[in-house]
Design a protein around this motif. Structure first.
Motif, PDB file in Angstrom:
ATOM      1  N   UNK A 330       0.834  -1.205   0.000  1.00 19.39           N
ATOM      2  CA  UNK A 330       0.000   0.000   0.000  1.00 19.39           C
ATOM      3  C   UNK A 330       0.868   1.255   0.000  1.00 19.39           C
ATOM      4  N   UNK A 331       2.013   1.194   0.695  1.00 21.11           N
ATOM      5  CA  UNK A 331       2.905   2.354   0.732  1.00 21.11           C
ATOM      6  C   UNK A 331       3.366   2.759  -0.665  1.00 21.11           C
ATOM      7  N   UNK A 332       3.500   1.769  -1.548  1.00 27.46           N
ATOM      8  CA  UNK A 332       3.938   2.087  -2.909  1.00 27.46           C
ATOM      9  C   UNK A 332       2.892   2.894  -3.677  1.00 27.46           C
ATOM     10  N   UNK A 333       1.634   2.778  -3.247  1.00 23.65           N
ATOM     11  CA  UNK A 333       0.573   3.513  -3.938  1.00 23.65           C
ATOM     12  C   UNK A 333       0.751   5.024  -3.798  1.00 23.65           C
ATOM     13  N   UNK A 334       1.409   5.456  -2.729  1.00 25.57           N
ATOM     14  CA  UNK A 334       1.616   6.885  -2.545  1.00 25.57           C
ATOM     15  C   UNK A 334       2.544   7.470  -3.607  1.00 25.57           C
ATOM     16  N   UNK A 347      -7.514  10.267   1.188  1.00 26.40           N
ATOM     17  CA  UNK A 347      -8.435   9.172   0.871  1.00 26.40           C
ATOM     18  C   UNK A 347      -7.788   7.817   1.107  1.00 26.40           C
ATOM     19  N   UNK A 348      -6.517   7.690   0.724  1.00 20.51           N
ATOM     20  CA  UNK A 348      -5.820   6.418   0.939  1.00 20.51           C
ATOM     21  C   UNK A 348      -5.577   6.180   2.424  1.00 20.51           C
ATOM     22  N   UNK A 349      -5.244   7.234   3.153  1.00 20.31           N
ATOM     23  CA  UNK A 349      -5.053   7.101   4.601  1.00 20.31           C
ATOM     24  C   UNK A 349      -6.326   6.607   5.284  1.00 20.31           C
ATOM     25  N   UNK A 350      -7.457   7.098   4.812  1.00 22.33           N
ATOM     26  CA  UNK A 350      -8.734   6.758   5.441  1.00 22.33           C
ATOM     27  C   UNK A 350      -9.213   5.356   5.096  1.00 22.33           C
ATOM     28  N   UNK A 351      -8.688   4.791   4.029  1.00 23.59           N
ATOM     29  CA  UNK A 351      -9.167   3.474   3.567  1.00 23.59           C
ATOM     30  C   UNK A 351      -8.076   2.416   3.586  1.00 23.59           C
ATOM     31  N   UNK A 352      -6.988   2.658   4.314  1.00 28.26           N
ATOM     32  CA  UNK A 352      -5.878   1.704   4.259  1.00 28.26           C
ATOM     33  C   UNK A 352      -6.260   0.318   4.773  1.00 28.26           C
ATOM     34  N   UNK A 353      -7.131   0.257   5.782  1.00 25.83           N
ATOM     35  CA  UNK A 353      -7.546  -1.043   6.301  1.00 25.83           C
ATOM     36  C   UNK A 353      -8.381  -1.805   5.269  1.00 25.83           C
ATOM     37  N   UNK A 354      -9.170  -1.074   4.524  1.00 27.55           N
ATOM     38  CA  UNK A 354      -9.942  -1.728   3.466  1.00 27.55           C
ATOM     39  C   UNK A 354      -9.015  -2.319   2.420  1.00 27.55           C
ATOM     40  N   UNK A 355      -7.990  -1.558   2.044  1.00 32.88           N
ATOM     41  CA  UNK A 355      -7.042  -2.064   1.052  1.00 32.88           C
ATOM     42  C   UNK A 355      -6.238  -3.246   1.587  1.00 32.88           C
ATOM     43  N   UNK A 356      -5.940  -3.232   2.865  1.00 29.05           N
ATOM     44  CA  UNK A 356      -5.277  -4.396   3.470  1.00 29.05           C
ATOM     45  C   UNK A 356      -6.168  -5.623   3.344  1.00 29.05           C
ATOM     46  N   UNK A 357      -7.464  -5.442   3.604  1.00 32.79           N
ATOM     47  CA  UNK A 357      -8.420  -6.545   3.478  1.00 32.79           C
ATOM     48  C   UNK A 357      -8.473  -7.055   2.038  1.00 32.79           C
ATOM     49  N   UNK A 358      -8.450  -6.148   1.088  1.00 33.79           N
ATOM     50  CA  UNK A 358      -8.509  -6.540  -0.316  1.00 33.79           C
ATOM     51  C   UNK A 358      -7.239  -7.275  -0.744  1.00 33.79           C
ATOM     52  N   UNK A 359      -6.094  -6.786  -0.291  1.00 26.28           N
ATOM     53  CA  UNK A 359      -4.817  -7.328  -0.755  1.00 26.28           C
ATOM     54  C   UNK A 359      -4.427  -8.638  -0.087  1.00 26.28           C
ATOM     55  N   UNK A 360      -4.879  -8.865   1.149  1.00 28.09           N
ATOM     56  CA  UNK A 360      -4.391 -10.048   1.864  1.00 28.09           C
ATOM     57  C   UNK A 360      -4.849 -11.345   1.205  1.00 28.09           C
TER      58      UNK A 360
END
Length: 405
Positions: A330-334, A347-360
């Motif tokens: 996710x850090x690379x997305x920045x 927006x990415x800061x606010x949804x990082x947990x969602x992206x973790x859920x998607x990526x895992x």
């Protein structure tokens, strides 16, 4: 005793192929749900998940049922088989994690908690998990991709393998006792939890953790015996359910007055965890429909249920490390061109947990491809990369079509 999140403790059962003859798809579905719940808990840390679905109790009950069925065969061969299925996946995990800890700067000889001869002996738990394996609370990681507590998060879940191994070794004696004094054997672990899990008697060190874990989930393991032996089915459903509701009510009452640092997280409250899991499992097994196939809309999940059951140990061993691995991704997305505005970053800061859920989940899929076949070798099966039952299903359709012509 915190058993999830901070210590990375939670659950999964060692399962045989989900499509093998005699498999109960209802039990397989429960195992899959438990695995998903484990990942969700370790990702989000929501305490209410421990109440919604006590995965650990469910998984030990399912494992106990399978163990009781297996013990119809010679005892030593069954124990050897269970241990054989457990160890090779552990060895693969250890072969990756241990070198990473040493590369990160962990020096066992300088670790105050694990130095000396005893520390070297503790390393054997990465080979045969009779106790807790040593690891540093903080250690580096190549290129600092993971936070310094990654070893605690990655290795913490290995406690389950220790508990499972001791349950397997104790099962012949437990089953012998259950067949002679079923109710005493079933309820004895709850009584033991009331002693060692409430502070009434304190057993120090890792021995205390082992005994407490055994006590908390012992009744669920024996409930698996009761399910297989048909004892549970003989109890009138209204009596079993009403009794379970009373036990679970006591669990919530006890938890309300003994909350830990994470509030209603039952993993911090041994007696509440034991009684809530016990009542929950009784209800699940009382309503067990013994499906040969997943019915109705559940059938669409058949392949994932089959895959997760065939790769339960792999998913359990690797999921915590993979959750942490989502962070550097996710850090690379920045660094992406369209992420250079303050609004996009927020927006990415606010949804990082969602992206973790998607990526895992794709990361777990990669772990299944990379390491899952070891479970097949451990079970003396032909190695398979993605055993979701699809190939077998297509072959069955072809045979049916040939018969029709």
């Amino acid at each position: 005793m915190t058993q999830e999140y901070t210590a990375g403790r939670h659950e999964v059962g060692v399962a045989t192929a989900a499509k093998a003859p005699g498999r109960d798809r209802y039990l397989d579905l429960l195992r899959s749900l438990a695995l998903v719940r484990v990942v969700l808990y370790h990702l989000f840390g929501w305490a209410w998940l421990t109440v919604l679905f006590p995965s650990m109790g469910v998984m030990f009950a399912l494992a106990g049922s399978l163990m009781a069925r297996s013990l119809n065969r010679p005892t030593l061969s069954v124990i050897r088989g269970r241990i054989r299925r457990l160890l090779p996946p552990l060895w693969a995990f250890s072969a990756v994690v241990l070198p990473l800890m040493f590369v990160g700067g962990w020096k066992l000889s300088e670790d105050p908690d694990h130095s000396g001869t005893w520390g070297l002996l503790e390393l054997l738990n990465y080979v045969i998990p009779i106790g807790a394996p040593p690891y540093p609370w903080e250690v580096g990681f190549p290129k600092d991709l993971l936070e310094s507590t990654w070893a605690d998060q990655a290795v913490g879940p290995l406690w389950y393998l220790r508990a499972y191994l001791w349950f397997v070794l104790a099962s012949p004696l437990l089953l012998w006792a259950f067949r002679r004094v079923p109710w005493a054997t079933l309820l004895a672990p709850l009584a033991l939890t009331a002693v060692v899990g409430t502070g009434l008697v304190t057993i120090p060190g890792e021995l205390g953790n082992t005994v407490t874990d055994f006590a908390i989930y012992g009744s669920c393991w024996v409930l698996g015996f009761a399910h297989h032996e048909g004892v549970l089915a003989k109890v009138p459903r209204y009596l079993a359910v009403s009794g379970s509701v009373l036990v679970m009510s006591f669990a919530l009452w006890w938890a309300s007055g003994h909350q830990g640092p994470d509030g209603w997280d039952l993993n911090d409250i041994p007696l509440a965890q034991a009684t809530w899991s016990f009542g929950f499992v009784v209800i699940l097994l009382q309503y067990s429909p013994s499906w040969q196939e997943l019915p109705g809309r559940l059938a669409r999940w058949d392949k994932l249920v089959t895959l997760s059951n065939n790769r339960a140990v792999t998913i359990y061993l690797w999921h915590n490390l993979l959750i942490m691995a989502t962070v550097p991704i996710i850090d690379q997305a920045y660094n992406l061109p369209f992420m250079q505005s303050d609004r996009a970053v927020a927006a990415l800061d606010a949804t990082d947990m969602v992206w973790m859920f998607v990526l895992v989940w794709p990361l777990i899929g990669l772990a299944i491809l990379a390491f899952g076949w070891i479970e097949d070798l451990a079970a003396k099966r032909k190695p398979r990369l993605w055993p979701n039952g699809a190939k077998k299903g297509r072959a069955k359709k072809r045979v049916t079509a040939g018969q029709g012509s």
